[in-house]
Design an enzyme around this catalytic site. Structure first.
Site, mmCIF file in Angstrom:
data_model
loop_
_atom_site.group_PDB
_atom_site.id
_atom_site.type_symbol
_atom_site.label_atom_id
_atom_site.label_comp_id
_atom_site.label_asym_id
_atom_site.label_seq_id
_atom_site.Cartn_x
_atom_site.Cartn_y
_atom_site.Cartn_z
ATOM 1 N NE ARG A 1 32.393 40.540 -24.824
ATOM 2 C CZ ARG A 1 32.924 39.328 -24.636
ATOM 3 N NH1 ARG A 1 33.541 39.048 -23.505
ATOM 4 N NH2 ARG A 1 32.843 38.418 -25.575
ATOM 5 C CG ASP B 1 34.140 36.209 -21.029
ATOM 6 O OD1 ASP B 1 34.089 36.497 -22.229
ATOM 7 O OD2 ASP B 1 34.700 35.185 -20.590
ATOM 8 C CD GLU C 1 30.755 36.074 -24.566
ATOM 9 O OE1 GLU C 1 31.096 35.569 -25.650
ATOM 10 O OE2 GLU C 1 30.997 35.506 -23.489
HETATM 11 C C1 GLC Z 1 34.254 34.651 -24.256
HETATM 12 C C2 GLC Z 1 35.248 35.437 -25.062
HETATM 13 C C3 GLC Z 1 36.208 34.497 -25.722
HETATM 14 C C4 GLC Z 1 36.900 33.657 -24.677
HETATM 15 C C5 GLC Z 1 35.890 32.984 -23.761
HETATM 16 C C6 GLC Z 1 36.545 32.411 -22.539
HETATM 17 O O1 GLC Z 1 33.445 33.878 -25.034
HETATM 18 O O2 GLC Z 1 34.599 36.240 -25.992
HETATM 19 O O3 GLC Z 1 37.135 35.173 -26.523
HETATM 20 O O4 GLC Z 1 37.696 32.695 -25.294
HETATM 21 O O5 GLC Z 1 34.924 33.881 -23.292
HETATM 22 O O6 GLC Z 1 36.903 33.429 -21.660
#
Ligand code: GLC
Length: 628
Positions: A263, A265, A307
Site C-alpha cells: 500500500r 502510502d 493510497e
Molecule cells: C496515510 C495514512 C495516514 C497517515 C498518513 C501519513 O494517509 O493512511 O494514516 O497519517 O499517510 O503517513
C-alpha cells in the site's frame, strides 16, 4: 529474471532517465541499481519465485469476485504477528483473500509516549516493531497466510520517514555533508524560512489543527524540513536518485519476506514543484512506473496499491496512462466513492454517488479499485470538491452539513462520530468514527431504529461490495464495533482524533448470539458469500448507471445481468416508479441478498439495497447463506 529484465529494462530505464538522466553518473547509478535488483532476486525464495510464476500465468488474479480485503492493526486485532497467525481461521471464515496489516515496522520512538502517527512514522524498513514480533515472525505469517490463499499487504510509507530513521539521524549528524554521501540530500531542507514560502502558499494542510503548515524547523539540522504530515515525518527528496534506489530495494527486501501487496502510502506527494500543490506531479507517476518495473522484473507476484486520496478525476494516472497504461499501480483506493456514499447517506440523496460513479472510468485490464466504507483514517470530505464545483460556495455548506450530521450535531441525527481537524463552524475537513457509530447502530434505542441502522450498514457495505473493485472490510465493522472512548485515546496518541475508530478488536469468539455483533456478522458474511457467487461482480465487469426517476434511489448494472438498486432515503419507494427500466423486458427478479422475489409491485424499504438477478438466471442456484 533474465527474460523479465530484457522485457522491462527499457521501460525502467526510460522512466528513470526522465527523472535522473540529467545528472552526472546516471549510467553508473542505473547499472548499480540493476545489480542490486539482481541481488534481491537471488535472495528471493524458491517458494516466492513459484508464486511469481503462477501469478504471471494468471494476470488480474485479484480482480475476481473472490477477492476480499480486510484491514487490521496487529496489536489491536491479535497482539502480535504470531497472534495474527492464530486468527487465520477467522479471516478465512470471512472469505478474506488479502490482509492489510496497518504499519508493523519499527516506528519512531519519540517523546510524548512515542508519537508516531499510528506507526506511519517509520524508523526502519528492515525491522518489525519489537512489541509486535520479528522479521522471522513476519516470514512465518506470510507463509501461513499464503497457504490459506491470503496475501499480506503492508503499508509502504515511501513519502517520508521518521526523524529517527537512520537517514534522518545521518542528516542530523551532517554525515558526509560536503560529499556524495550527504544524507541531508535525502530530504527537502531549506536554510531560510523565506525559501519555504514560495511553496507554502500553494500547499494544502493534512492536519491543520494538530500539525499546521508543511515545514518544520529542526534544530539539529539548522534548517527547515518539508513535513507534509506531522513535524517528525520528513518528506523524502525523490529528486535524489539514491532515495529512489534505497526505497526500491527496501520494498524488494519486504517482498522477499513474503509481503505480496504494497500500500503505497501518501503516493500523491512524492514530487515537489513550485507553484503547484505538490500532488500528482508527472514525476510522481514516473517514480511509481519505475517502481512497478522493479517489481515486474524482480517479484512479479507483487501488487502495488496507490493510497492517493485525491478526487476520482485525478486517479486514473495512478493506473498508468498513455504508453504506460496499466503499468503503474494495480490497485487504488476509490476514496471519492467512499466519501460520496457517506454524503449521500446524510443527504438521503444518491446524487453524489451517481456523480462519482459517472466520473469513475473503466480501468485498464489487470487493474482494480479498492472499494471501502471505512478505514483507519478519517472520511476526508474535500475529495468531493470537483463534484461540487457548480455549487455557489464550492460545496462548503453541503459538506459542513454532512460533517455535522455525522458528528451527531444535527437534530435527529443517528450518528455518533466526531469532526476531525475542523474548527467548529470554520472549515470542513474530515469525520471520524466506526461504521456502526456512523450508521446509528451504536445509538439505536428501539428495534425499529436498530433495523434501520442495520439497513444502512448493509447499504454501505453492499455498495462497496458491488460498485466494482476489491472490497475492504475495516476491522471490527463486521462485528458492529462502536467507537473507542477510552481515556487512552486522549493526548498524546489520540490528539488527532482518529483513535476514535481504532478500538481493540472484539474477539469474534466472544460474540454473543443475537447481539448486534452477531447480526452484523451475518449481514456482512451474507454480502460476501453472495458476491463471491456472482461472476458479474468481477472488478473488470462493466458498471453502468441506470436512469432513475428520483435521486433518492441509485441503480446500476454490473455486467449483463446483475442490477443493483439502493434506496438512500427513509421513504418506502415503489421500485417500478423509481427505476422503471428495470422491468422493461417483463423480467421478474430474485433479490440475491434479500432472498425475495422482486416484481413490479416491489416496494424498496427505507435504506434497502437489492441485488437483482432475473429469476431465469437464478434457477438451480442455491443461496450461499441462510436468510439473515
Ligand atoms: C496515510 C495514512 C495516514 C497517515 C498518513 C501519513 O494517509 O493512511 O494514516 O497519517 O499517510 O503517513
Amino acid at each position: 529474471m533474465e527474460g523479465r529484465f530484457k522485457q522491462h529494462r527499457g521501460r525502467l530505464h526510460h522512466a528513470l532517465h526522465r527523472l535522473y538522466g540529467h545528472g552526472a553518473g546516471f549510467d553508473g547509478w542505473f547499472a548499480q541499481l540493476c545489480d542490486d535488483m539482481a541481488d534481491r532476486f537471488a535472495a528471493r525464495s524458491p517458494e516466492l519465485r513459484a508464486l511469481d510464476r503462477s501469478r504471471l500465468a494468471q494476470p488480474g488474479w485479484f480482480t475476481s469476485p473472490q477477492s476480499l480485503a480486510y484491514s487490521a492493526y496487529v496489536d489491536k486485532f491479535a497482539g502480535t504477528l504470531r497472534g495474527v497467525e492464530d486468527q487465520i481461521p477467522y479471516l478465512k471464515s470471512l472469505g478474506t483473500t488479502y490482509l492489510h496489516l496497518l504499519p508493523f515496522l519499527r516506528a519512531r520512538e519519540g517523546p510524548n509516549g512515542g508519537e508516531n502517527d499510528g506507526g506511519f512514522a517509520i524508523a526502519s524498513f528492515d525491522e518489525v516493531q519489537p512489541a509486535l514480533g520479528t522479521m522471522q515472525d513476519l516470514r512465518s505469517l506470510t507463509a501461513a497466510l499464503r497457504r490459506d490463499g491470503i496475501s499480506l499487504c503492508t503499508d509502504f510509507i515511501l513519502n517520508h520517514v521518521a526523524d529517527d530513521h537512520i537517514w534522518a539521524l545521518a542528516a542530523k549528524r551532517g554525515q558526509g555533508e560536503q560529499g556524495q554521501d550527504s544524507y541531508r540530500d535525502y530530504f527537502h531542507l531549506f536554510d531560510r524560512v523565506q525559501d519555504t514560502e514560495k511553496f507554502a502558499n500553494h500547499l494544502g494542510q493534512i492536519f491543520p489543527e494538530t500539525a499546521p503548515g508543511n515545514f518544520t524547523f529542526v534544530d539539529d539540522l539548522q534548517a527547515w524540513a518539508w513535513t507534509t504530515f506531522y513535524p517528525y515525518q520528513w518528506d523524502l527528496n525523490y529528486s535524489n536518485p539514491r532515495v529512489f534506489a534505497d526505497i526500491a530495494l527496501a520494498l524488494l527486501h519486504l517482498a522477499n519476506q513474503g509481503v505480496e501487496i504494497f500500500r503505497l502510502d501518501s503516493a500523491a506527494f512524492l514530487w515537489k514543484r513550485e507553484g503547484t500543490n505538490c500532488m500528482n506531479q508527472p514525476e510522481c507517476h514516473l517514480i511509481l512506473q519505475a517502481l512497478r518495473c522493479v517489481v515486474d522484473i524482480v517479484a512479479p507476484g507483487v501488487l502495488l496499491k496507490a493510497e492517493a486520496i485525491v478526487p476520482v478525476n485525478e486517479l486514473p494516472p495512478y493506473f498508468g496512462a498513455g504508453e504506460a497504461l496499466g503499468a503503474q499501480c494495480h490497485l487504488a483506493y476509490n476514496s471519492s466513492l467512499m466519501t460520496a456514499s457517506w454524503l449521500s447517506l446524510a443527504e438521503q440523496d444518491a446524487d453524489m454517488v451517481c456523480r462519482v460513479m459517472q466520473a469513475t472510468p473503466r480501468l485498464p485490464p489487470g487493474c482494480a479499485w479498492l472499494t471501502y466504507v471505512r478505514c483507519h483514517d478519517d472520511i476526508g470530505w474535500n475529495v468531493l470538491r470537483p463534484e461540487l464545483q457548480d455549487e455557489p460556495d464550492g460545496g462548503d455548506v453541503r459538506l459542513a452539513r454532512a460533517a455535522n450530521f455525522f458528528a451527531g450535531k444535527t437534530p435527529g441525527s443517528y450518528a455518533t462520530g466526531a469532526s476531525f481537524q475542523a474548527r467548529p463552524d470554520r472549515q470542513v475537513h474530515g469525520t471520524n468514527g466506526m461504521t456502526a457509530a456512523l450508521v446509528g447502530i451504536s445509538s439505536a434505542k428501539t428495534s425499529q431504529q436498530l433495523a434501520h441502522a442495520f439497513a444502512r450498514l448493509k447499504l454501505m457495505y453492499g455498495l462497496a461490495m458491488s460498485a466494482g473493485g476489491t472490497p475492504l472490510i475495516y476491522m471490527g465493522d463486521e462485528l458492529a464495533q462502536g467507537n473507542d472512548h477510552r481515556p487512552a485515546c486522549a493526548w498524546p496518541l489520540g490528539a488527532d482524533g482518529r483513535q476514535l475508530h481504532r478500538p481493540d478488536f472484539l474477539k469474534s469468539a466472544a460474540v454473543v448470539p443475537a447481539s448486534n455483533a452477531a447480526t452484523a456478522l451475518v449481514v456482512l458474511k451474507n454480502l460476501i458469500a453472495v458476491r463471491k457467487s456472482l461472476p458479474d461482480m468481477a472488478a473488470d465487469c462493466a458498471t453502468t448507471l441506470l436512469p432513475t426517476n428520483t435521486t433518492r434511489v441509485l441503480a446500476f448494472r454490473r455486467g449483463e445481468r446483475l442490477t443493483v438498486v439502493a434506496n438512500f432515503s427513509d421513504d418506502s419507494i415503489p421500485l417500478f416508479q423509481a427505476v422503471p427500466g428495470v422491468f422493461e423486458n417483463g423480467s421478474i427478479f430474485h433479490d440475491r441478498i434479500g432472498y425475495t422475489r422482486v416484481d413490479p409491485s416491489f416496494i424498496l424499504a427505507p435504506w434497502q439495497m437489492v441485488w437483482l438477478m432475473p429469476t431465469s438466471a437464478c434457477n438451480n442456484q442455491a443461496d450461499p447463506m441462510e436468510t439473515p
